[in-house]
Design a protein around this motif. Structure first.
Motif, short mmCIF file in Angstrom:
data_model
loop_
_atom_site.label_atom_id
_atom_site.label_comp_id
_atom_site.label_asym_id
_atom_site.label_seq_id
_atom_site.Cartn_x
_atom_site.Cartn_y
_atom_site.Cartn_z
N GLU A 62 0.81 -1.21 0.00
CA GLU A 62 0.00 0.00 0.00
C GLU A 62 0.85 1.26 0.00
O GLU A 62 0.38 2.33 -0.38
CB GLU A 62 -0.93 0.01 1.22
N ASP A 63 2.11 1.16 0.43
CA ASP A 63 2.99 2.33 0.51
C ASP A 63 3.82 2.53 -0.75
O ASP A 63 4.64 3.45 -0.81
CB ASP A 63 3.94 2.20 1.71
N GLY A 64 3.64 1.67 -1.75
CA GLY A 64 4.43 1.77 -2.96
C GLY A 64 4.22 3.08 -3.68
O GLY A 64 3.12 3.63 -3.72
N HIS A 65 5.30 3.61 -4.26
CA HIS A 65 5.25 4.94 -4.87
C HIS A 65 5.21 4.85 -6.39
O HIS A 65 5.85 5.65 -7.08
CB HIS A 65 6.47 5.75 -4.43
N LYS A 130 16.48 -5.74 -8.76
CA LYS A 130 17.03 -5.01 -7.63
C LYS A 130 16.10 -3.86 -7.28
O LYS A 130 15.51 -3.24 -8.16
CB LYS A 130 18.42 -4.44 -7.97
N ALA A 131 15.98 -3.58 -5.98
CA ALA A 131 15.15 -2.47 -5.53
C ALA A 131 15.92 -1.17 -5.67
O ALA A 131 17.13 -1.11 -5.44
CB ALA A 131 14.73 -2.68 -4.08
N VAL A 132 15.22 -0.11 -6.09
CA VAL A 132 15.83 1.21 -6.23
C VAL A 132 15.10 2.18 -5.31
O VAL A 132 13.93 1.99 -4.98
CB VAL A 132 15.77 1.71 -7.69
N VAL A 133 15.80 3.25 -4.91
CA VAL A 133 15.20 4.23 -3.99
C VAL A 133 14.87 5.53 -4.70
O VAL A 133 14.37 6.46 -4.08
CB VAL A 133 16.16 4.52 -2.81
N THR A 134 15.14 5.60 -5.99
CA THR A 134 14.84 6.81 -6.76
C THR A 134 13.48 6.67 -7.42
O THR A 134 12.96 5.57 -7.58
CB THR A 134 15.90 7.04 -7.84
N PRO A 135 12.87 7.79 -7.84
CA PRO A 135 11.63 7.70 -8.61
C PRO A 135 11.86 6.91 -9.89
O PRO A 135 12.98 6.81 -10.39
CB PRO A 135 11.31 9.17 -8.92
N GLY A 675 5.68 -6.65 -1.77
CA GLY A 675 6.07 -5.46 -1.04
C GLY A 675 5.90 -4.17 -1.81
O GLY A 675 5.35 -4.13 -2.91
N GLY A 676 6.40 -3.10 -1.23
CA GLY A 676 6.30 -1.79 -1.85
C GLY A 676 7.55 -1.38 -2.59
O GLY A 676 7.71 -0.21 -2.94
N GLN A 677 8.47 -2.33 -2.83
CA GLN A 677 9.71 -2.00 -3.52
C GLN A 677 9.46 -1.51 -4.94
O GLN A 677 8.50 -1.90 -5.59
CB GLN A 677 10.64 -3.22 -3.58
N ARG A 678 10.34 -0.63 -5.38
CA ARG A 678 10.37 -0.21 -6.77
C ARG A 678 11.51 -0.97 -7.43
O ARG A 678 12.68 -0.71 -7.19
CB ARG A 678 10.58 1.31 -6.88
N TRP A 679 11.15 -1.93 -8.29
CA TRP A 679 12.14 -2.86 -8.83
C TRP A 679 12.75 -2.34 -10.12
O TRP A 679 12.15 -1.57 -10.86
CB TRP A 679 11.50 -4.23 -9.09
#
Length: 682
Positions: A62-65, A130-135, A675-679
């Motif tokens: 639910e927190d995925g961006h 791999k998960a990324v932390v950028t938009p 999960g909410g990861q951005r892959w």
């Protein structure tokens, strides 16, 4: 100017509105007024600055961006079995059942066969994430990384996808043109010719072409009205008439050969697989024919090998990008729920509408003058062009990437992999993991005595969507329906009778069978040796235990419990969603009935060897117990599918490698969608 109230009342931070869009009539993520415009997202300049972190990490689905997370977790109007509310911890919608027993549809708005087609191709294409932390570009994750690793498996997957997404589409377009030019469908061709030459007479050709394009984009029924579909394999490219399919029977509509299939899309997938196999066989044969004395003092070998491997990764990326954009374009023209129905189509139309307006006033003289000026400026205007490029690079870094189709015209439009991930997330959001594609062991039915070919009547042709059986005579239909694969190849110009593979003798077959049996025996002996070496502590031997399953074994684990090994120990991984934090754990304990304990029930007598929170996973990688060459040998000699493994890496840098997982792809899909990861795909 757009109504600020409408654009501010968003359903999520990225896209969508709570109120109905006044133009499309749609609601939900990705349907806002701003989404109609082909403009980069407001945070687009931050997308490619890898050192700049996003506002906060996403722990849960639910927190995925991303737009994918927002679409997966919203309340859909059109619902399937996986979108119904339930109080159960996890619902099994038929993971080990035949497809006839699985509820349909699983996801509202998409047929189960189409869903399984997407999942099958997703399993083959996505190997490492791999998960990324950028938009993420375009608001959707699972884009291909710029530093993507090269491997033969990825190269193969990209070539196969290029065939299925691009080559087959081009072939269908060529055959549509052949049907029009043949005048066999006289009424339709006469309409096309009459309208075209009338427009030509009044200098109205460009407005006609752009107007037709707008109609095809905005109003989908226009497509079948103007271009009624027909099975690709049934249309002769040269004459535009009926031909015998290369496979000898019409068992599929969207394949070049017309081969039978158990599930939608399997024939095309098999064609793509055989295409790559043929290219590999040709390469091996060419290499085998080299001059034997050429290796002794050949100083060009090493440099050429290095140059080849250095260029293969960019080539693979180019092929992949072409496939991505073709898939995005297809998904924009024919969107699949839960993605917006009209938003992306209208955005495409906004690009063509100005061309239509300009074509009403631009004369042929003005067009030629503009074209020749552009050619001259490109040839002699390099100082001005370079100055402008330097200015853009200084003011707007990475401006080329901001103008990519995925960030502008096709912003928010998914590739097939991104679409599949969103559908998988829908199942996870409702605690109803989507069942994997059914496993079919037997070959597709192609017995003409007990199962006649599908091409047997005018009614069948109407069902296939062709215009009044393409005006084919009964004798032509009967000839095309006659089952003989060689006949179809002969008509296409292939000399099948003199092909070397058709002259194999019984002796050569016996020799091949003997080699196959000997190889299978060696593989079996190696497996037994691995058990001994594993007990002595060999790490590599532990990873190879049980990766070759018993003959005719049918995996029955999932969706919560997955049979596997860890460090050589036999047990299972289970995925738990009952706790506050979803997690995956490995355990070796068993309950009183002798079955492995699964998630959802806390047992004091079971102590997991390790537990990892899904939110802490930053990397997932599919791995094999054998190398790709050895895997081919095992598959061929044992006639069994090798059970591969999965590598899980956490935020703390810890690595957990599980092996001999029969449902490795299904476990991977659950973890990547939970999960909410951005892959990012690697």
């Amino acid at each position: 100017m757009l109504d600020e109230n409408l654009t501010e009342k968003r359903q999520d931070p990225l896209t969508g509105e709570k109120e109905e869009n006044p133009i499309t009539g749609e609601t939900g993520p990705g349907t806002g007024l701003k989404d109609l415009l082909p403009l980069p997202a407001e945070n687009a300049q931050d997308i490619f600055q890898s050192k700049k972190a996003f506002d906060k990490a996403a722990g849960s689905l639910e927190d995925g961006h991303t737009l994918s997370h927002a679409l997966a977790t919203e309340d859909h109007k059109l619902k399937g079995a996986a979108q119904l509310e339930s109080e159960k911890e996890v619902r099994n919608l038929g993971w080990n059942e035949p497809k006839q027993e699985i509820a349909a549809p699983l996801v509202g708005g998409i047929d189960n066969e189409e869903l399984w087609l997407l999942v099958r191709r997703f399993n083959k294409q996505i190997i490492h994430t791999k998960a990324v932390v950028t938009p993420v570009p375009g608001g959707l994750d699972l884009n291909t990384a710029e530093e993507e690793e090269f491997s033969p498996d990825k190269m193969r997957a990209n070539i196969e996808r290029f065939y299925m997404s691009v080559v087959v589409g081009i072939l269908a377009a060529v055959k549509h043109i052949a049907r029009l030019r043949s005048w066999r469908e006289k009424e339709r061709t006469a309409w096309f010719a009459g309208v075209y030459f009338t427009a030509w007479l009044f200098d109205f050709v460009m407005p006609l072409i752009t107007g037709v394009i707008i109609a095809l984009i905005v109003h989908p029924p226009t497509r079948e009205l103007m271009f009624p579909p027909a099975p690709i394999a049934l249309v002769d490219t040269n004459t535009g008439g009926v031909q015998k399919p290369w496979a000898g029977t019409l068992g599929s509509k969207d394949s070049a050969t017309g081969a039978p299939e158990n599930h939608k899309g399997e024939a095309v997938e098999q064609e793509a697989d055989n295409l790559v196999n043929g290219l590999a066989e040709l390469a091996v044969s060419s290499a085998a024919g080299k001059h034997p004395a050429g290796d002794v003092h050949d100083k060009t070998k090493k440099p050429m090998e290095l140059a080849m491997w250095a260029k293969l990764r960019p080539f693979m990326q180019v092929v992949g990008n072409i496939g991505d954009n073709c898939e995005r374009l297809a998904n924009a023209l024919s969107p699949t729920p839960p993605f917006p129905k009209d938003t992306h189509r209208l955005r495409l139309a906004t690009l063509v509408i100005p061309l239509f307006g300009a074509s009403l006033f631009v004369t042929s003289y003005m067009f030629v003058k503009s074209l020749t000026f552009g050619f001259g400026f490109g040839m002699f205007g390099d100082p001005i062009i370079q100055h402008g490029m330097d200015y853009l690079n200084r003011v707007i870094p990475d401006w080329q990437k901001l103008l990519e189709l995925r960030n502008t015209l096709l912003k928010g439009v998914p590739t097939n992999a991104q679409l599949t991930l969103t559908l998988l997330r829908i199942g996870e959001a409702n605690k109803a993991p989507l069942p994997p594609p059914p496993r079919v062991v037997e070959q597709p039915v192609q017995d003409p005595a007990n199962h006649p070919p599908t091409l047997d009547s005018e009614a069948q042709m109407r069902l296939e969507g062709a215009a009044y059986p393409m005006n084919a005579s009964p004798s032509e239909l009967d000839e095309a329906a006659h089952v003989d694969p060689k006949d179809g190849l002969r008509e296409a110009g292939f000399d099948v009778d003199s092909h070397s593979k058709n002259k194999q003798t019984k002796k050569s077959n016996k020799v091949l069978g003997w080699v196959k049996n000997v190889t299978a025996g060696l593989v079996h002996t190696g497996g037994a040796t691995d058990h001994v070496r594993a007990k002595l502590g060999s790490h590599h031997a532990k990873e190879r235990l049980d990766i070759v399953p018993p003959k005719d074994e049918v995996p029955v684990s999932g969706p919560v419990k997955f049979d596997c090994r860890f460090d050589g120990k036999k047990g299972h991984c289970y995925v738990s969603t009952t706790a506050t934090i979803p997690s995956i754990a490995f355990a070796t304990g068993k309950d009183d009935e002798g079955t492995t304990v699964i998630a959802g029930k806390e047992r004091e007598d079971i102590k997991p060897v390790w537990t990892v929170a899904v939110a802490d996973i930053v990397e997932l990688k599919k791995v094999g117990g054998y190398g790709w060459k050895a895997k081919i040998v095992v598959d061929w000699s044992m006639e069994r599918e090798v059970k591969d493994g999965l590598e899980i890496i956490t935020t703390e840098g810890k690595t957990f490698k599980i092996t001999a997982v029969p449902l490795r792809d299904e476990l991977f899909n659950r973890l990547v969608a939970m999960g909410g990861q951005r892959w990012e795909a690697w």
